[in-house]
Design a protein around this motif. Structure first.
Motif, PDB file in Angstrom:
ATOM      1  N   ASP A 293       0.902  -1.205   0.054  1.00  0.00           N
ATOM      2  CA  ASP A 293       0.028   0.032  -0.129  1.00  0.00           C
ATOM      3  C   ASP A 293       0.940   1.315   0.154  1.00  0.00           C
ATOM      4  N   PHE A 294       2.052   1.345   0.871  1.00  0.00           N
ATOM      5  CA  PHE A 294       3.057   2.532   0.871  1.00  0.00           C
ATOM      6  C   PHE A 294       3.488   2.764  -0.478  1.00  0.00           C
ATOM      7  N   LEU A 295       4.060   1.504  -0.968  1.00  0.00           N
ATOM      8  CA  LEU A 295       4.925   1.578  -2.259  1.00  0.00           C
ATOM      9  C   LEU A 295       3.898   1.934  -3.359  1.00  0.00           C
ATOM     10  N   VAL A 296       2.719   1.376  -3.509  1.00  0.00           N
ATOM     11  CA  VAL A 296       1.814   1.807  -4.857  1.00  0.00           C
ATOM     12  C   VAL A 296       1.338   3.325  -4.786  1.00  0.00           C
ATOM     13  N   ASP A 297       0.845   3.291  -3.352  1.00  0.00           N
ATOM     14  CA  ASP A 297       0.611   4.806  -3.019  1.00  0.00           C
ATOM     15  C   ASP A 297       1.289   5.840  -3.689  1.00  0.00           C
ATOM     16  N   LEU A 298       2.993   5.503  -2.993  1.00  0.00           N
ATOM     17  CA  LEU A 298       3.848   6.724  -3.464  1.00  0.00           C
ATOM     18  C   LEU A 298       4.137   6.760  -4.904  1.00  0.00           C
ATOM     19  N   ARG A 299       3.974   5.493  -5.567  1.00  0.00           N
ATOM     20  CA  ARG A 299       4.307   5.365  -7.174  1.00  0.00           C
ATOM     21  C   ARG A 299       3.226   6.232  -7.773  1.00  0.00           C
TER      22      ARG A 299
END
Length: 680
Positions: A293-299
């Motif tokens: 969730d953290f990585l995809v949101d940041l992407r």
């Protein structure tokens, strides 16, 4: 960054600590022969088995005092020997010593696996856990919790036949990791270029290349590779350099593939859905969903800005060549060109203000002021190589108090670790028999250029940032004030360990500190205001693309380790993800950069996200405590005492709340990336 070479082995090894009259501790000795390295490993293992037998014998009357305390004490006293003999493989100029160190590492890892699967030892530890946990507090309680969980995560609650399978899988993983690391360390691949092909590369860089038959040998060590990618005007030169570097150490590709499949099999045996679930249970993030969730949101937040940045770089390339196709090997070159043309940042000119020797002195002076320390260089030190510098480190905030030893190994050589990292050589702890503190030793291993006959080694600004980063780890390692070596310094959750080093990177972007750090190698003059202003303005130029590149690595790692069976098409995943996430074209080249992605075999499996995750905390601390005044000693001491000195002795979130007075926020991180405006 491999952060430490500390292996938790329940072994007995008596180390007599010699104390001098001024209450310093004698430094580590570095005169081992290959035979002695292997003998020490064997001795550690023999005495380790004796300790396991002793602990197992307490099962009927197990207590913290007779069961857990011996384990803790012996972890403490053996750590510096195991760390030291396994460190030679990364830095020794002698292949015989490197090979012996690698073999010792293999033996210690195999024993650690064997020891961690002894049911009789686990039963004694479990008895203490059941009977005494609620009676303990502080580090004693945390130590028991960690040791007990360690055995359960090894599958001691599984049937014997399953435990044997677990042992075999762990030993396979250990072998893969050692072989992978050794292949990287021994890598000697290179490309020969003509002088014409190297047009644009600084003369002082080319002068250090080996010459033969009118051609110049570019190795894949950073001081060779990066200037070629950054300055070579010929796109074919950049392409050959990039693709060659990506495709080096081909033999490591199959090792990573085998490791990923083995990790998936291990996780399944232990009752987890995938390896990532197993790993993250012990991290701040806790679950793969939280990380993804953290990585995809940041992407998703970075992608629109990244596309805009790519378009700007494409225009630069089109203006220079007429070609609109922007490839991955173009990126360093046109990023640098943008800095020079649009921000007046001339990295070669700026580097003239950062001669290595002077930069070291002034960098240490900054650390001395902020954290109230003193670094005393040791004259004629006895170390593992003649180029190594050694410092004794002292606290100065109340009375002068010895802290430990710091080593700098800064230049490339054959067989040496090829990147930049901090290696913990010996953790600090309190000797339970004498009550006296045993002090740590730590080393920065980097690969900066050497002095030339007419010019000293000059650091690019990004190399200054790297130096600050690694010394951030080193200071964390030195300032620990814990009872047990297991919690000392950088022995924290792997998704927190980068925070202290990332925090110190901010200090390379402050005007006052850049003035203090810099001094032209000929005139001694500090960086002029116009260069400093341009440099600071450039800090987050193409920052979205930089972080999207980090997301490529992080998502690649998570994709490997959330796979149920580990059977992943790595070539496709590595190359397709780069185009999809990092937004740069592969130009039809299928590369195997994962074969030199050392993090995935060096402790960061399902953990590379930690570099981005911990930046949230680093940004929050800097903006809250240091942004207004980076030289603020009060904030420096508060941070030292509430975070650095605590190591892993408490939950990391508790340390952050204690320092900030609240839970950390992502506002500063998003503001730093240009994704959120500053709040009033």
């Amino acid at each position: 960054m491999p952060k430490t070479l500390f292996y938790i082995l329940p072994v007995v090894f008596a180390i007599f600590v010699y104390w001098s009259m001024d209450n310093t501790q004698q430094p580590l000795e570095w005169d081992h022969s290959p035979e002695q390295i292997l003998q020490l490993a064997d001795q550690l293992i023999t005495e380790g088995r004796e300790l396991d037998d002793l602990v197992a014998s307490t099962a009927d009357n197990a207590s913290f005092k007779n069961t857990i305390a011996p384990i803790a004490h012996l972890e403490n006293v053996q750590a510096r020997i195991s760390n030291q003999i396994t460190f030679y493989q990364h830095v020794s100029a002698s292949k015989e010593l490197r090979d012996a160190s690698n073999e010792a590492d293999k033996k210690l890892r195999e024993f650690s696996i064997e020891s961690g699967l002894r049911e009789d030892v686990y039963k004694a530890i479990h008895a203490v856990y059941e009977n005494e946990l609620d009676k303990l507090e502080g580090e004693d309680k945390r130590f028991l919790e960690k040791v007990h969980r360690q055995y359960e995560r090894n599958g001691l609650n599984k049937p014997e036949n399953v435990r044997e399978q677990i042992k075999n899988l762990k030993q396979k993983l250990s072998t893969y990791a050692l072989e992978f690391s050794k292949n990287l360390g021994e890598e000697t691949e290179h490309i020969w270029f003509t002088k014409e092909e190297l047009e644009g590369v600084p003369e002082d860089v080319v002068a250090q290349f080996e010459q033969e038959n009118g051609k110049y040998k570019m190795t894949f060590k950073y001081p060779d590779l990066f200037p070629v990618l950054k300055y070579a005007k010929n796109p074919e030169t950049r392409k050959r350099a990039f693709v060659g570097d990506q495709n080096k150490v081909k033999e490591n590709g199959p090792l990573l593939k085998q490791a990923v499949e083995t990790r998936a099999e291990l996780a399944k045996l232990l009752g987890y859905e995938n390896f990532s679930e197993y790993i993250l249970e012990e991290r701040m993030a806790k679950t793969p969903k939280t990380v993804m969730d953290f990585l995809v949101d940041l992407r998703d937040k970075l992608k629109p800005l990244g596309k805009q940045e790519i378009q700007n770089l494409e225009k630069l390339k089109q203006k220079e060549t007429g070609d609109l196709e922007y490839y991955v090997w173009d990126h360093r070159y046109y990023h640098n060109k943008m800095l020079e043309e649009q921000y007046q940042v001339d990295e070669k000119q700026i580097s003239e203000y950062f001669p290595l020797k002077q930069t070291i002195e002034r960098m240490l002076a900054i650390y001395e002021k902020i954290f109230q320390l003193r670094f005393k260089q040791v004259e004629n030190p006895k170390t593992w190589h003649s180029e190594v510098q050694q410092f004794s480190v002292w606290k100065t905030d109340s009375k002068e108090e010895f802290v430990g030893y710091l080593y700098f190994d800064l230049h490339p050589r054959e067989g040496k670790y090829g990147h930049a990292a901090n290696f913990g050589l010996a953790p600090g702890y309190i000797d339970v028999k004498t009550g006296r503190k045993v002090y740590p030793s730590t080393s920065l291993v980097c690969n900066f250029t050497r002095d030339l006959a007419k010019k000293p080694s000059l650091l690019k600004h990004d190399e200054v940032v790297t130096f600050f980063h690694e010394l951030g780890h080193g200071i964390h390692d030195l300032l620990g004030e814990t009872k047990y070596a297991r919690f000392h310094g950088t022995s924290v959750s792997w998704d927190f360990v980068e925070m202290p080093s990332q925090l110190l990177e901010y200090f390379c972007w402050s005007k006052d500190q850049l003035k203090f750090l810099s001094g032209h190698y000929e005139t001694g003059e500090a960086l002029p205001d116009n260069l400093i202003d341009s440099l600071i303005k450039s800090k987050n130029v193409n920052g979205a693309l930089f972080n999207l590149r980090q997301l490529h690595f992080g998502l690649f790692d998570m994709s490997l380790h959330t796979s149920v069976d580990g059977k992943v098409d790595m070539d496709r995943l590595w190359n397709d993800l780069r185009e999809e996430v990092a937004l740069v074209k592969n130009g039809g080249q299928t590369t195997t950069g994962y074969a030199s992605f050392g993090h995935l075999m060096g402790g960061y499996a399902s953990g590379y996200y930690g570099y981005l995750w911990s930046q949230v905390f680093a940004a929050d601390i800097f903006y809250t405590k240091f942004k207004e005044d980076p030289f603020n000693v009060k904030s420096g001491l508060e941070y030292r005492r509430k975070v650095l000195e605590k190591g892993g002795s408490q939950e990391e979130m508790d340390l952050l709340v204690d320092l900030l007075g609240r839970k950390p926020s992502s506002d500063a991180f998003l503001q730093e990336l240009g994704l959120q405006k500053a709040s009033n």
